[in-house]
Motif scaffolding. Structure first.
Motif, PDB file in Angstrom:
ATOM      1  N   HIS A  87       0.829  -1.207   0.000  1.00  0.00           N
ATOM      2  CA  HIS A  87       0.000   0.000   0.000  1.00  0.00           C
ATOM      3  C   HIS A  87       0.868   1.263   0.000  1.00  0.00           C
ATOM      4  O   HIS A  87       0.587   2.217  -0.718  1.00  0.00           O
ATOM      5  CB  HIS A  87      -0.940  -0.014   1.197  1.00  0.00           C
ATOM      6  CG  HIS A  87      -1.803   1.191   1.301  1.00  0.00           C
ATOM      7  ND1 HIS A  87      -2.835   1.426   0.423  1.00  0.00           N
ATOM      8  CD2 HIS A  87      -1.775   2.240   2.153  1.00  0.00           C
ATOM      9  CE1 HIS A  87      -3.417   2.573   0.743  1.00  0.00           C
ATOM     10  NE2 HIS A  87      -2.788   3.083   1.793  1.00  0.00           N
ATOM     11  N   SER A  88       1.938   1.269   0.781  1.00  0.00           N
ATOM     12  CA  SER A  88       2.782   2.468   0.864  1.00  0.00           C
ATOM     13  C   SER A  88       3.510   2.741  -0.444  1.00  0.00           C
ATOM     14  O   SER A  88       3.744   3.893  -0.798  1.00  0.00           O
ATOM     15  CB  SER A  88       3.793   2.317   1.999  1.00  0.00           C
ATOM     16  OG  SER A  88       4.642   1.216   1.749  1.00  0.00           O
ATOM     17  N   LYS A  89       3.858   1.694  -1.181  1.00  0.00           N
ATOM     18  CA  LYS A  89       4.559   1.893  -2.452  1.00  0.00           C
ATOM     19  C   LYS A  89       3.632   2.352  -3.563  1.00  0.00           C
ATOM     20  O   LYS A  89       4.069   2.990  -4.509  1.00  0.00           O
ATOM     21  CB  LYS A  89       5.286   0.618  -2.856  1.00  0.00           C
ATOM     22  CG  LYS A  89       6.383   0.277  -1.902  1.00  0.00           C
ATOM     23  CD  LYS A  89       7.247  -0.815  -2.449  1.00  0.00           C
ATOM     24  CE  LYS A  89       8.294  -1.131  -1.413  1.00  0.00           C
ATOM     25  NZ  LYS A  89       9.612  -1.154  -1.914  1.00  0.00           N
ATOM     26  N   THR A  90       2.359   2.012  -3.446  1.00  0.00           N
ATOM     27  CA  THR A  90       1.421   2.425  -4.498  1.00  0.00           C
ATOM     28  C   THR A  90       0.788   3.774  -4.208  1.00  0.00           C
ATOM     29  O   THR A  90       0.307   4.432  -5.124  1.00  0.00           O
ATOM     30  CB  THR A  90       0.312   1.379  -4.671  1.00  0.00           C
ATOM     31  OG1 THR A  90      -0.352   1.191  -3.426  1.00  0.00           O
ATOM     32  CG2 THR A  90       0.874   0.064  -5.164  1.00  0.00           C
ATOM     33  N   THR A  91       0.808   4.187  -2.954  1.00  0.00           N
ATOM     34  CA  THR A  91       0.174   5.452  -2.595  1.00  0.00           C
ATOM     35  C   THR A  91       0.821   6.626  -3.308  1.00  0.00           C
ATOM     36  O   THR A  91       0.130   7.508  -3.827  1.00  0.00           O
ATOM     37  CB  THR A  91       0.242   5.666  -1.067  1.00  0.00           C
ATOM     38  OG1 THR A  91      -0.438   4.586  -0.448  1.00  0.00           O
ATOM     39  CG2 THR A  91      -0.412   6.961  -0.666  1.00  0.00           C
ATOM     40  N   ASN A  92       2.153   6.650  -3.368  1.00  0.00           N
ATOM     41  CA  ASN A  92       2.816   7.774  -4.034  1.00  0.00           C
ATOM     42  C   ASN A  92       2.693   7.722  -5.549  1.00  0.00           C
ATOM     43  O   ASN A  92       2.982   8.694  -6.226  1.00  0.00           O
ATOM     44  CB  ASN A  92       4.281   7.866  -3.615  1.00  0.00           C
ATOM     45  CG  ASN A  92       5.087   6.657  -4.026  1.00  0.00           C
ATOM     46  OD1 ASN A  92       4.559   5.680  -4.536  1.00  0.00           O
ATOM     47  ND2 ASN A  92       6.378   6.711  -3.773  1.00  0.00           N
ATOM     48  N   GLU A 113      -6.390   7.668  -1.998  1.00  0.00           N
ATOM     49  CA  GLU A 113      -7.774   7.206  -2.131  1.00  0.00           C
ATOM     50  C   GLU A 113      -7.883   6.016  -3.086  1.00  0.00           C
ATOM     51  O   GLU A 113      -8.519   5.006  -2.771  1.00  0.00           O
ATOM     52  CB  GLU A 113      -8.644   8.364  -2.621  1.00  0.00           C
ATOM     53  CG  GLU A 113     -10.113   8.024  -2.704  1.00  0.00           C
ATOM     54  CD  GLU A 113     -10.923   9.229  -3.175  1.00  0.00           C
ATOM     55  OE1 GLU A 113     -11.850   9.002  -3.972  1.00  0.00           O
ATOM     56  OE2 GLU A 113     -10.637  10.348  -2.750  1.00  0.00           O
ATOM     57  N   ILE A 114      -7.270   6.134  -4.254  1.00  0.00           N
ATOM     58  CA  ILE A 114      -7.344   5.053  -5.239  1.00  0.00           C
ATOM     59  C   ILE A 114      -6.595   3.821  -4.735  1.00  0.00           C
ATOM     60  O   ILE A 114      -7.068   2.684  -4.887  1.00  0.00           O
ATOM     61  CB  ILE A 114      -6.788   5.518  -6.598  1.00  0.00           C
ATOM     62  CG1 ILE A 114      -7.637   6.670  -7.140  1.00  0.00           C
ATOM     63  CG2 ILE A 114      -6.742   4.385  -7.600  1.00  0.00           C
ATOM     64  CD1 ILE A 114      -7.059   7.328  -8.372  1.00  0.00           C
ATOM     65  N   SER A 115      -5.447   4.043  -4.117  1.00  0.00           N
ATOM     66  CA  SER A 115      -4.677   2.922  -3.586  1.00  0.00           C
ATOM     67  C   SER A 115      -5.451   2.178  -2.507  1.00  0.00           C
ATOM     68  O   SER A 115      -5.470   0.946  -2.483  1.00  0.00           O
ATOM     69  CB  SER A 115      -3.342   3.425  -3.029  1.00  0.00           C
ATOM     70  OG  SER A 115      -2.607   2.364  -2.492  1.00  0.00           O
ATOM     71  N   HIS A 116      -6.121   2.910  -1.625  1.00  0.00           N
ATOM     72  CA  HIS A 116      -6.914   2.274  -0.582  1.00  0.00           C
ATOM     73  C   HIS A 116      -8.098   1.506  -1.176  1.00  0.00           C
ATOM     74  O   HIS A 116      -8.422   0.397  -0.730  1.00  0.00           O
ATOM     75  CB  HIS A 116      -7.409   3.311   0.427  1.00  0.00           C
ATOM     76  CG  HIS A 116      -8.203   2.711   1.538  1.00  0.00           C
ATOM     77  ND1 HIS A 116      -7.637   1.897   2.499  1.00  0.00           N
ATOM     78  CD2 HIS A 116      -9.531   2.780   1.831  1.00  0.00           C
ATOM     79  CE1 HIS A 116      -8.580   1.499   3.330  1.00  0.00           C
ATOM     80  NE2 HIS A 116      -9.731   2.020   2.957  1.00  0.00           N
TER      81      HIS A 116
END
Length: 169
Positions: A18-23, A28-31
């Motif tokens: 999750h942390s690597k995709t958030t940036n 919102e989309i990552s979650h």
């Protein structure tokens, strides 16, 4: 596409990404994608939806859409193949046969070679045993191909895709 690779890597290795995709795609989309049963599939659908919108708006021509469609299809096939490898265990019979055959062969080989090789027999048997025991070790690594342990092949398409450079602010 990089988020897809991270989600696929995370689901295959059973790690949180999750942390690597958030940036890459936003919190919102990552979650939203992480909360689905298959985040990699959600990312793939999102890419397909975006390409569909671009095609309907005629922002991409026919050949461009065809090329992107083929690329998305290839990514989906790679995802399915990786998930099959990750979820299909090797039958126990294979491990038993490999282990028993390896030990039996390495135990009986010196008796078969003592007449023909004389003093070279221990060296030859040691090399053969090393190779066979290496095969056995390799077989144990096949059970969990996508693990993060050492001795596992780390070159996978999703690992290479996830190493792309960071986006510019």
């Amino acid at each position: 596409m990089v988020a897809f690779a991270h989600f696929l890597r995370g689901s295959l290795r059973e790690v949180q990404v999750h942390s690597k995709t958030t940036n890459r795609i936003g919190e919102e989309i990552s979650h939203a994608m992480t909360s689905t049963n298959n985040p990699a599939n959600a990312a793939h659908r999102s890419m397909a939806d975006q390409m569909g919108h671009l095609g309907r708006d005629e922002a991409i021509g026919g050949f461009g859409m065809m090329t992107i469609s083929q690329t998305l299809s290839s990514l989906a096939l790679a995802q399915v193949g990786c998930e099959r490898i990750a979820t299909t265990p090797l039958p126990i019979v294979y491990s038993l046969l490999v282990r028993r055959t390896t030990y039996l062969y390495c135990w009986l080989l010196p008796f078969a070679l003592i007449e023909s090789d004389n003093w070279f027999t221990p060296v030859f048997v040691a090399v053969v045993a090393y190779v066979f025991l290496g095969f056995r070790r390799l077989r144990t690594n096949w059970n969990n191909y996508f693990a993060t342990r050492r001795m596992v092949c780390h070159w996978t398409p999703c690992a290479e895709l996830s190493k792309s450079p960071q986006p510019r602010p």
